[in-house]
Design an enzyme around this catalytic site. Structure first.
Site, PDB file in Angstrom:
ATOM      1  N   ASP A 163       0.817  -1.213   0.000  1.00 35.85           N
ATOM      2  CA  ASP A 163       0.000   0.000   0.000  1.00 35.85           C
ATOM      3  C   ASP A 163       0.857   1.272   0.000  1.00 35.85           C
ATOM      4  O   ASP A 163       0.805   2.072   0.934  1.00 35.85           O
ATOM      5  CB  ASP A 163      -0.917  -0.051   1.244  1.00 35.85           C
ATOM      6  CG  ASP A 163      -1.827   1.154   1.345  1.00 35.85           C
ATOM      7  OD1 ASP A 163      -2.208   1.706   0.303  1.00 35.85           O
ATOM      8  OD2 ASP A 163      -2.149   1.549   2.484  1.00 35.85           O
ATOM      9  N   GLU A 416       3.962  -7.550   7.685  1.00 35.53           N
ATOM     10  CA  GLU A 416       2.706  -8.182   7.266  1.00 35.53           C
ATOM     11  C   GLU A 416       2.885  -9.280   6.226  1.00 35.53           C
ATOM     12  O   GLU A 416       2.256  -9.249   5.165  1.00 35.53           O
ATOM     13  CB  GLU A 416       1.716  -7.124   6.774  1.00 35.53           C
ATOM     14  CG  GLU A 416       1.293  -6.157   7.868  1.00 35.53           C
ATOM     15  CD  GLU A 416       0.029  -5.372   7.541  1.00 35.53           C
ATOM     16  OE1 GLU A 416      -0.324  -5.287   6.365  1.00 35.53           O
ATOM     17  OE2 GLU A 416      -0.600  -4.855   8.481  1.00 35.53           O
ATOM     18  N   TYR A 472      -6.186  -2.888  13.200  1.00 33.09           N
ATOM     19  CA  TYR A 472      -7.151  -1.916  12.686  1.00 33.09           C
ATOM     20  C   TYR A 472      -8.569  -2.206  13.172  1.00 33.09           C
ATOM     21  O   TYR A 472      -9.516  -2.096  12.408  1.00 33.09           O
ATOM     22  CB  TYR A 472      -7.065  -1.873  11.156  1.00 33.09           C
ATOM     23  CG  TYR A 472      -5.762  -1.249  10.687  1.00 33.09           C
ATOM     24  CD1 TYR A 472      -5.644   0.130  10.594  1.00 33.09           C
ATOM     25  CD2 TYR A 472      -4.653  -2.034  10.382  1.00 33.09           C
ATOM     26  CE1 TYR A 472      -4.448   0.720  10.193  1.00 33.09           C
ATOM     27  CE2 TYR A 472      -3.463  -1.459   9.989  1.00 33.09           C
ATOM     28  CZ  TYR A 472      -3.361  -0.084   9.897  1.00 33.09           C
ATOM     29  OH  TYR A 472      -2.174   0.501   9.513  1.00 33.09           O
ATOM     30  N   TYR A 476     -10.673  -1.508   9.642  1.00 40.50           N
ATOM     31  CA  TYR A 476     -10.948  -2.593   8.679  1.00 40.50           C
ATOM     32  C   TYR A 476     -11.822  -3.682   9.296  1.00 40.50           C
ATOM     33  O   TYR A 476     -12.455  -4.450   8.589  1.00 40.50           O
ATOM     34  CB  TYR A 476      -9.643  -3.206   8.160  1.00 40.50           C
ATOM     35  CG  TYR A 476      -8.807  -2.251   7.336  1.00 40.50           C
ATOM     36  CD1 TYR A 476      -9.347  -1.625   6.221  1.00 40.50           C
ATOM     37  CD2 TYR A 476      -7.493  -1.983   7.672  1.00 40.50           C
ATOM     38  CE1 TYR A 476      -8.595  -0.745   5.470  1.00 40.50           C
ATOM     39  CE2 TYR A 476      -6.732  -1.112   6.927  1.00 40.50           C
ATOM     40  CZ  TYR A 476      -7.278  -0.488   5.823  1.00 40.50           C
ATOM     41  OH  TYR A 476      -6.528   0.377   5.085  1.00 40.50           O
ATOM     42  N   GLU A 509       1.401  -0.418  14.057  1.00 40.11           N
ATOM     43  CA  GLU A 509       0.461   0.326  13.219  1.00 40.11           C
ATOM     44  C   GLU A 509      -0.906   0.277  13.879  1.00 40.11           C
ATOM     45  O   GLU A 509      -1.325  -0.774  14.366  1.00 40.11           O
ATOM     46  CB  GLU A 509       0.302  -0.299  11.817  1.00 40.11           C
ATOM     47  CG  GLU A 509       1.448  -0.049  10.874  1.00 40.11           C
ATOM     48  CD  GLU A 509       1.186  -0.583   9.452  1.00 40.11           C
ATOM     49  OE1 GLU A 509       0.007  -0.668   9.041  1.00 40.11           O
ATOM     50  OE2 GLU A 509       2.178  -0.906   8.780  1.00 40.11           O
ATOM     51  N   TRP A 554      -0.162   4.660  12.769  1.00 36.89           N
ATOM     52  CA  TRP A 554      -0.085   4.676  11.307  1.00 36.89           C
ATOM     53  C   TRP A 554      -0.957   5.787  10.792  1.00 36.89           C
ATOM     54  O   TRP A 554      -2.147   5.721  10.979  1.00 36.89           O
ATOM     55  CB  TRP A 554      -0.536   3.328  10.738  1.00 36.89           C
ATOM     56  CG  TRP A 554      -0.249   3.173   9.280  1.00 36.89           C
ATOM     57  CD1 TRP A 554      -1.159   3.253   8.255  1.00 36.89           C
ATOM     58  CD2 TRP A 554       1.015   2.921   8.678  1.00 36.89           C
ATOM     59  NE1 TRP A 554      -0.524   3.065   7.053  1.00 36.89           N
ATOM     60  CE2 TRP A 554       0.810   2.858   7.283  1.00 36.89           C
ATOM     61  CE3 TRP A 554       2.312   2.756   9.180  1.00 36.89           C
ATOM     62  CZ2 TRP A 554       1.844   2.634   6.377  1.00 36.89           C
ATOM     63  CZ3 TRP A 554       3.334   2.534   8.287  1.00 36.89           C
ATOM     64  CH2 TRP A 554       3.091   2.464   6.901  1.00 36.89           C
ATOM     65  N   LYS A 573      -4.307   8.120   6.450  1.00 35.17           N
ATOM     66  CA  LYS A 573      -4.214   7.794   7.881  1.00 35.17           C
ATOM     67  C   LYS A 573      -3.207   8.666   8.618  1.00 35.17           C
ATOM     68  O   LYS A 573      -2.974   8.479   9.809  1.00 35.17           O
ATOM     69  CB  LYS A 573      -3.879   6.317   8.082  1.00 35.17           C
ATOM     70  CG  LYS A 573      -5.002   5.395   7.624  1.00 35.17           C
ATOM     71  CD  LYS A 573      -4.847   3.980   8.125  1.00 35.17           C
ATOM     72  CE  LYS A 573      -5.893   3.082   7.510  1.00 35.17           C
ATOM     73  NZ  LYS A 573      -5.680   2.861   6.053  1.00 35.17           N
TER      74      LYS A 573
END
Ligand code: BDP
Length: 603
Positions: A163, A416, A472, A476, A509, A554, A573
């Site tokens: 990303d 990740e 998140y 998310y 994050e 993040w 963000k």
């Protein structure tokens, strides 16, 4: 690898400036000895993308030519000459006066070539062919494909498995430096403190190209330029009552290494270093024997116009802003940052988690976390991707480059990856072993967990010293529902703590996309109110856990990324906008962080 500097025996020549630039049409009618005609004028170092106003060039996937001419004075004719790139993204073939002199793959680490026999007094032509392609063997990982257009021409595509915008170009300085033909090749510094910190033994290994009769002399200077210890390679160098390098209170000594032939100094090099200890013990992250609490950010090298290219002024401002709001640390997400930034962090006392380019190691990167719900975590990442060689290479190059930095307290081997997927442990075990073996200071190691990698699914946490989580909840997962998110955050931290009571845990994050200037009474997602509430919720939970040792949110600033339905002109963000203006939440984060001490927060 040594950073290029001027010393009494070395001269540097910075080749930054305006170069000639052109997309390679792959017709084969240009050879690197020719002048690159019909070219654009482009600044180096910088990404090429945001310097051009032609979409077809900005978005081109494939090869590019860069070219410049430079003069070498007769004065340095007898010296050894080296051409060094801070980075070229992602793959480079380098030609001098028409002759290929080097090739390097990997867009975020330096490489150099001895050009003594090829460079000439007078004019020299430097040509670089660059590729911005990424695939399943590279890091970062890209999904590469080819099609043909209506005219039958080949069209290459890279779908980023990560990303951030796939900026490319000559991103960091290109420096020509000279040395004597007998020279210092590398210096590794490993300061060892005794138990009560009253003494430091400075272990220094020096790699040279020298003759038997030559000798290496080491002199250590403090910040006032006073000599505090000296000797040759066989002598123990001890500093009594050393000044420690502390987070936000840096103290740097200098090791001056000289290669001597009798009384003649053939080569000399000065390397700054700090004295500090780092240790993970009983659920704490200790710096200089005291429990440290990370407050800070995942960042990007990302600014207007420069793209991912070195921007010293932005780096300076970012650190100023970090200091003002009480931050003390960054992670170099998701690639090694410039050497200039690492030197700045050393000087400014910013604590760094230093990350490789190990990003996108997952069959397909997306934000669909529904796989959490159906319990089907298996994918074929470790059989379908082939990144082992690239991963080994970047670990080697990163640790070789950054091993002496006091600011680096931990290496992050990957961000990740599919660490819940079969084969993950087999993939990562040798990489962790390699990093442990390469680092003279034996710093802690980690990798950064994606949400799908939780205490039930993760296969690799036995390898890490610190459990680092990107989470998140409320964004998310349980989007907009901060009550549920709070329970999920607490529940997962409890489960990690139970599973690994000895390992410290931190967030590397957590964040929510926030469009600056968007407000609502009900704190709806994307508003500045929601971002503030989201952070308040997380911070409430963090403070309940004794072995929770840090919060890196993040992101520091909004940044460019590939387009997608989750992205409103970039990833939003940031708690600062891309041009470094604060969003509302900066005030409350600053209030919190300025009240959290660097040490003993959870004591
Ligand atoms: C994580 C990645 C990071 C992304 C972030 C996000 O580590 O690179 O930018 O989430 O979605 O998946 O904002």
């Amino acid at each position: 690898m040594l950073y290029p500097i001027d010393t009494p025996t070395r001269t540097t020549k910075d080749l930054s400036g305006i170069w000639r630039f052109k997309v390679d049409d792959e017709k084969g009618d240009f050879t690197p000895d020719q002048v690159l005609t019909d070219s654009l004028s482009l600044a180096v170092p910088a990404s090429f993308n945001d310097q051009v106003s032609i979409d077809a060039i900005r978005n081109h996937v494939g090869y590019f030519w860069y070219q410049t001419d430079f003069q070498l004075p007769h004065l340095i004719a007898a010296e050894r000459k080296v051409l060094r790139f801070g980075s070229a993204t992602h793959e480079a073939w380098v030609y001098l006066n028409g002759q290929e002199i080097g090739h390097h793959k990997g867009g975020f680490t330096p490489f150099e070539m001895d050009i003594t026999d090829i460079a000439v007094a007078g004019n020299n032509r430097l040509t670089v062919r660059l590729s911005n392609m990424l695939d399943h063997t590279t890091l970062p990982v890209g999904n590469y494909s080819e099609t043909t257009d209506a005219h039958g021409r080949l069209v290459r595509q890279v779908d980023e498995n990560f990303d951030f915008y796939n900026y490319a170009g000559i991103h960091r300085p290109v420096i020509l430096y000279t040395t004597h033909k007998h020279y210092i090749d590398d210096i590794a510094i490993n300061p060892q403190l005794n138990e009560d910190f009253s003494k430091a033994q400075i272990n220094i290994a020096v790699k040279t190209h020298q003759l038997d009769q030559h000798q290496v002399l080491i002199e250590l200077f403090d910040e006032e330029d006073q000599l505090v210890a000296s000797g040759d390679l066989n002598e123990a160098l001890v500093i009594e009552n050393p000044q420690l390098w502390q987070p936000m209170k840096a103290y740097l000594y200098t090791a001056k290494v000289s290669l001597k032939d009798g009384s003649d100094i053939l080569d000399s090099y000065s390397e700054p270093f700090g004295i500090r200890s780092v240790e993970v013990k009983e659920g704490k992250f200790l710096i200089n024997g005291k429990p440290f609490y990370f407050k800070g950010f995942g960042k990007h090298e990302d600014t207007h116009i420069h793209g991912r290219g070195l921007d010293n002024a932005a780096n300076v401002l970012d650190i100023q802003l970090m200091k003002r709001i009480g931050a003390n640390s960054i992670r170099t997400s998701h690639y090694p940052y410039s050497e200039e930034m690492m030197r700045l962090c050393d000087r400014e006392g910013i604590v760094v988690i230093d990350e490789t380019t190990g990003v996108g190691i997952m069959e397909s990167f997306n934000f669909d976390v529904s796989i959490l719900e159906d319990g089907n975590f298996n994918d074929a990442t470790f059989t379908s991707l082939d990144t082992t060689a690239a991963h080994e290479q970047v670990i080697r190059e990163l640790i070789t480059r950054d091993k002496n930095h006091a600011c680096v307290v931990m290496w992050s081997i990957a961000n990740e990856a599919a660490t819940y997927s079969p084969g993950a442990l087999e993939y990562f075990t040798p990489l962790f072993e390699l990093a442990r073996e390469l680092d003279p200071q034996k710093r802690p190691l980690t990798l950064i967990h994606i949400m799908m990698s939780n205490p039930q699914t993760d296969l690799v946490s036995s390898l890490v010293d610190v459990i680092c989580l990107n989470r998140y909840y409320g964004w998310y997962v349980s989007h907009g529902d901060l009550d549920t998110a709070e329970a999920q955050t607490r529940g997962e931290l409890l489960a990690w703590q139970e599973k690994y009571p000895e390992k410290p845990i931190m967030y590397t994050e957590y964040g929510a996309d926030t469009v600056a200037g968007l407000h609502s009474m009900e704190a709806a997602p994307f508003t500045e109110e929601f971002q503030e509430d989201y952070y308040a919720m997380n911070h409430r939970v963090f403070d309940e856990f004794d072995n929770f040792v840090g919060e890196q949110l993040w992101n520091f600033a909004d940044f460019a990324t590939k387009i997608g339905i989750n992205r409103v002109q970039g990833n939003k963000k940031g708690i600062f906008t891309r041009d470094r203006q604060p969003k509302m939440t900066v005030r409350s984060i600053s209030e919190r962080w300025n009240h959290i001490p660097n040490f003993d927060y959870k004591a």
